[in-house]
Scaffold this active site. Structure first.
Site, PDB file in Angstrom:
ATOM      1  N   HIS A 119       0.818  -1.219   0.000  1.00 25.98           N
ATOM      2  CA  HIS A 119       0.000   0.000   0.000  1.00 25.98           C
ATOM      3  C   HIS A 119       0.850   1.268   0.000  1.00 25.98           C
ATOM      4  CE1 HIS A 119      -3.090   2.931   0.865  1.00 25.98           C
ATOM      5  NE2 HIS A 119      -2.525   3.223   2.030  1.00 25.98           N
ATOM      6  N   HIS A 137       3.755   7.054   5.654  1.00 23.35           N
ATOM      7  CA  HIS A 137       2.555   7.754   6.112  1.00 23.35           C
ATOM      8  C   HIS A 137       1.689   6.932   7.064  1.00 23.35           C
ATOM      9  CE1 HIS A 137       0.477   5.553   2.799  1.00 23.35           C
ATOM     10  NE2 HIS A 137      -0.616   5.747   3.530  1.00 23.35           N
ATOM     11  N   GLU A 162       0.838   5.570  12.653  1.00 22.87           N
ATOM     12  CA  GLU A 162      -0.518   5.188  13.027  1.00 22.87           C
ATOM     13  C   GLU A 162      -0.631   3.697  13.306  1.00 22.87           C
ATOM     14  OE1 GLU A 162      -5.059   5.228  11.200  1.00 22.87           O
ATOM     15  OE2 GLU A 162      -3.328   5.655   9.935  1.00 22.87           O
ATOM     16  N   ASP A 163       0.002   2.864  12.477  1.00 22.77           N
ATOM     17  CA  ASP A 163      -0.231   1.416  12.529  1.00 22.77           C
ATOM     18  C   ASP A 163       0.887   0.627  13.188  1.00 22.77           C
ATOM     19  OD1 ASP A 163      -2.618   1.781  11.280  1.00 22.77           O
ATOM     20  OD2 ASP A 163      -1.878   1.335   9.275  1.00 22.77           O
ATOM     21  N   ASP A 202      -3.362   8.299  -1.260  1.00 25.26           N
ATOM     22  CA  ASP A 202      -3.759   7.217  -0.367  1.00 25.26           C
ATOM     23  C   ASP A 202      -5.195   6.793  -0.642  1.00 25.26           C
ATOM     24  OD1 ASP A 202      -3.390   5.769   2.454  1.00 25.26           O
ATOM     25  OD2 ASP A 202      -5.296   6.856   2.522  1.00 25.26           O
ATOM     26  N   ASP A 236     -17.023  13.378 -29.533  1.00 26.24           N
ATOM     27  CA  ASP A 236     -17.376  13.765 -28.171  1.00 26.24           C
ATOM     28  C   ASP A 236     -16.665  12.934 -27.119  1.00 26.24           C
ATOM     29  OD1 ASP A 236     -19.151  15.758 -28.991  1.00 26.24           O
ATOM     30  OD2 ASP A 236     -20.794  14.318 -29.199  1.00 26.24           O
TER      31      ASP A 236
END
Length: 731
Positions: free
Chosen positions: A93, A117, A121-122, A182, A299
């Site tokens: 990720h 990043h 947090e993790d 993200d 178009d």
């Protein structure tokens, strides 16, 4: 993201793994630091990082890849053992997010932060570690993204959620760049989640993140996010559009034929240009189909012409309009007047040999990079240039769009989260912007007007323009001229309009409650509401410029005291003579003629001839009824402008305090005496003063009218008899 980070296996195995994980992380400071500060891997780069490094070097040939290597090693070791809901190792990720940003041309600091990043947090990696190993800038970005990840995206939490988001984004636009990349990768892999969760994330992406991507100018991310949201929230329309695009893909492309012809035309003209067919994304095709009902092959895309210099853009435009039939209504110049999100390009449309209409974009290669990547393409906005550092405590950002500064100001001055959220949603909902060329009229006559271009949402009024340009100082705005013509503040502006804002010299002026009805932008509405709320008294409406302007009580506005000058008017018989023997002469009060006006007369009861100015509306009405005019001429002395006379003047002005006093002073400075004065109730910030004056010499009338016009706020001074007719014709 933490929502995607899971541990495999059953509960007992997971518990044992968490225990081992804690042991690993206790030694992270020792092991991680040794790995980071030691030599690079023997083959130069970790295999997983090679593609990211190749793309990054394409945009930044001199980039230092050692920092990226160190960031990857820390991210890989800290996320080791975690997997995404899809079953992939979690490190895929941050690598995917970093690749998205690398393809857009992000600089090394942003890529380093994107690799890290989710670590704070993790995992047990701390901000202090990130700061020590990678510096303050990377730490700042990681912390900003971490704060965004911790907020609850539930409907009830939205107002405070996005207040925090804007605080983080406003201090460094790279935070939102990482957040958008993200979200894009998570949207790409959203299929593993429950349908209801997919819909919830897609709605937040549609309502807030896509508009933010538009405002940051990151069109590449915006287009893909729109298609992913379209597929989740409108699956039937998405399938129909996808099938339609697939059907046209099997047919000959008329744009390809037209592109080849353009290349030939530009090559023969000696212009070095690239011409590409640029397909529309699915949402764009869907919108075109809704607007036109039927689609043609032309178009489904647009032509893109890329050149080296700005001047080449206009050279290409000239050649295309010469060799093809242009659709004039489709031309827009976003080079001379860039859009609010840094976008620059020339837009036009030309007709092909078979009648197909091809929308065409003309821009330089640098403009194209910015059009695709927005602020990401501009590198590090905080890097010192020419040795000049930003002031201490400030993060001067030359790339931060003006709308973002406005949002930050709103969140600082709007304590109520629900009010802020409503304003934010309204602003983000504006999907089209106009550019207005704005100047300010000097209020004191000391200097000439100054100005520039401002961006406003479509449908914005002069009120919005005033607050966009002046902030809360716009409380003193008393009117405007649009394209050289006087206009009310409620006037809706259009793209390319020229606007002159007229400001009251008295800072005590303030907005009327009616302004809220004309304000479209949150900035204007919030500022007006704050001003009115701060001055509201029980049972009393706050006084605005229109009410403060009349220096007489409301009951006396029809006739302001009938101010007598003490000077008697010169008898009409001494000024004019009628071609009717023995008739008395009276000067009409409706138009108060003075020498050397062209005049005519009409006989009335009692053998009197009433003298009117030839332009007086009464003359036309009496002639229409069959009344015969009587010849009238000025006497010799009067014709030369000598001798006193009476005249009625109407001053049309924007309402402001002390206007009556200033006009009276201007009249007195010209030697005229006020016989009577009347002030009509203000309407839409405009007011009319009527003065009956005694002039010692009729020749002084032109200079008197000039002096009255120079009073701030006065836009015209007219002779009675034609003023009301002229007022009807005014905008």
């Amino acid at each position: 993201m933490s929502a995607e980070a899971t541990d495999p296996g059953n509960h007992g195995a997971a518990a044992r793994k968490r225990g081992r994980r804690r042991l690993e992380l206790r030694g992270l400071r020792r092991i991680g630091r040794a790995a980071l500060l030691g030599p690079a891997p023997r083959d130069g780069l970790p295999h997983a990082l090679k593609h990211v490094a190749k793309v990054h070097r394409h945009h930044h040939p001199d980039a230092d890849l050692e920092t990226l290597t160190q960031a990857y090693l820390l991210a890989e070791s800290s996320h080791r053992g975690q997997v995404r809901k899809s079953g992939e190792p979690y490190i895929t990720h941050p690598l995917a997010v970093t690749l998205i940003l690398a393809e857009l041309g992000a600089e090394t600091t942003t890529l380093t932060a994107s690799l890290l990043h989710d670590t704070v947090e993790d995992t047990e990696v701390t901000l202090d570690q990130v700061r020590e190993l990678f510096g303050e800038e990377v730490c700042y970005l990681v912390d900003g993204v971490t704060k965004l990840e911790k907020v609850d995206y539930g409907a009830a939490a939205e107002p405070e959620t996005f207040r925090k988001m804007l605080v983080a984004t406003g201090n460094d636009v790279r935070v939102m760049s990482i957040k958008l990349a993200d979200r894009l990768h998570n949207m790409r892999t959203l299929g593993v989640m429950r349908p209801e969760k997919q819909a919830r994330i897609a709605k937040v992406t549609r309502d807030v993140l896509i508009p933010l991507a538009e405002r940051l100018g990151v069109q590449a991310l915006k287009a893909e996010l729109e298609d992913l949201v379209f597929a989740i929230l409108h699956p039937e329309e998405y399938a129909t559009t996808r099938a339609l695009v697939g059907e046209y893909a099997k047919r000959p492309d008329p744009l390809a034929v037209l592109a080849a012809r353009m290349r030939t035309v530009l090559d023969e003209a000696g212009i070095d240009a690239e011409v590409h067919v640029r397909p529309r994304h699915f949402v764009s095709v869907h919108r075109v189909r809704l607007a036109r009902r039927e689609l043609t092959g032309a178009d489904l895309g647009r032509l893109l012409v890329l050149v080296a210099e700005d001047a080449d853009c206009y050279a290409v435009l000239g050649e295309l309009h010469t060799c093809f039939t242009p659709v004039v209504s489709e031309f827009k110049d976003f080079i001379a007047a860039p859009k609010f999100n840094l976008y620059q390009s020339l837009h036009t449309a030309v007709t092909g040999p078979s009648g197909e209409i091809a929308e065409t974009l003309i821009r330089t290669h640098q403009m194209h990079r910015v059009a695709e990547a927005g602020v990401i393409a501009l590198g590090n906005p905080y890097a010192p240039t020419d040795g000049a550092d930003a002031p201490e405590g400030e993060r001067a950002d030359p790339t931060r769009p003006g709308w973002l500064s406005r949002l930050l100001e709103w969140q600082r001055t709007t304590p109520d989260p629900d009010t802020f959220w409503t304003s934010l949603r309204d602003d983000l909902a504006q999907d089209r912007e106009i550019t207005v060329f704005c100047t300010d009229a000097p209020s004191d006559g000391s200097s000439g007007p100054t100005g520039g271009t401002i961006g406003l949402p479509a449908g914005a009024s002069c009120v919005d323009a005033a607050y966009e340009r002046h902030g809360e100082a716009a409380h003193c705005c008393i009117g405007a001229r649009v394209n050289g013509r006087l206009a009310t503040l409620s006037t809706v502006l259009h793209d390319g309009d020229s606007l002159q804002l007229l400001m009251a010299p008295d800072s005590a002026a303030g907005p009327l409650p009616e302004w809220l009805e004309h304000a479209r932008t949150p900035a204007a509405r919030l500022a007006i509401a704050r001003w009115l709320a701060g001055r509201q008294e029980p049972g009393v409406r706050p006084a605005g410029p229109g009410e403060a302007s009349a220096a007489v009580p409301p009951a006396d506005r029809r006739s302001a005291g009938q101010v007598r000058s003490g000077a008697d008017p010169v008898p009409a018989s001494l000024l004019a003579v009628a071609d009717l023997p023995g008739a008395a002469v009276r000067l009409a009060g409706c138009c108060t003629p003075v020498p050397p006006d062209t005049v005519t007369g009409f006989a009335v009861r009692g053998g009197t001839v009433t003298v009117h100015r030839a332009l007086c509306p009464v003359v036309a009405r009496m002639a229409a009824t069959g009344r015969q005019p009587v010849g009238v001429r000025w006497r010799g002395a009067g014709h030369g402008g000598h001798g006193g006379c009476r005249v009625t003047l109407l001053a049309e002005a924007f309402s402001r305090p002390h206007l009556l006093a200033d006009l009276t002073e201007a009249i007195a400075s010209q030697g005229a005496a006020v016989v009577s004065a009347a002030v009509e109730p203000p309407h839409e910030q405009r007011v009319r003063h009527t003065y009956t004056l005694h002039l010692p010499n009729a020749a002084g009338l032109p200079s008197l009218m000039r002096a009255m016009r120079q009073v701030p706020g006065v836009f015209d001074v007219l002779r009675a008899g034609r003023a009301r007719q002229a007022a009807v014709l005014r905008p």
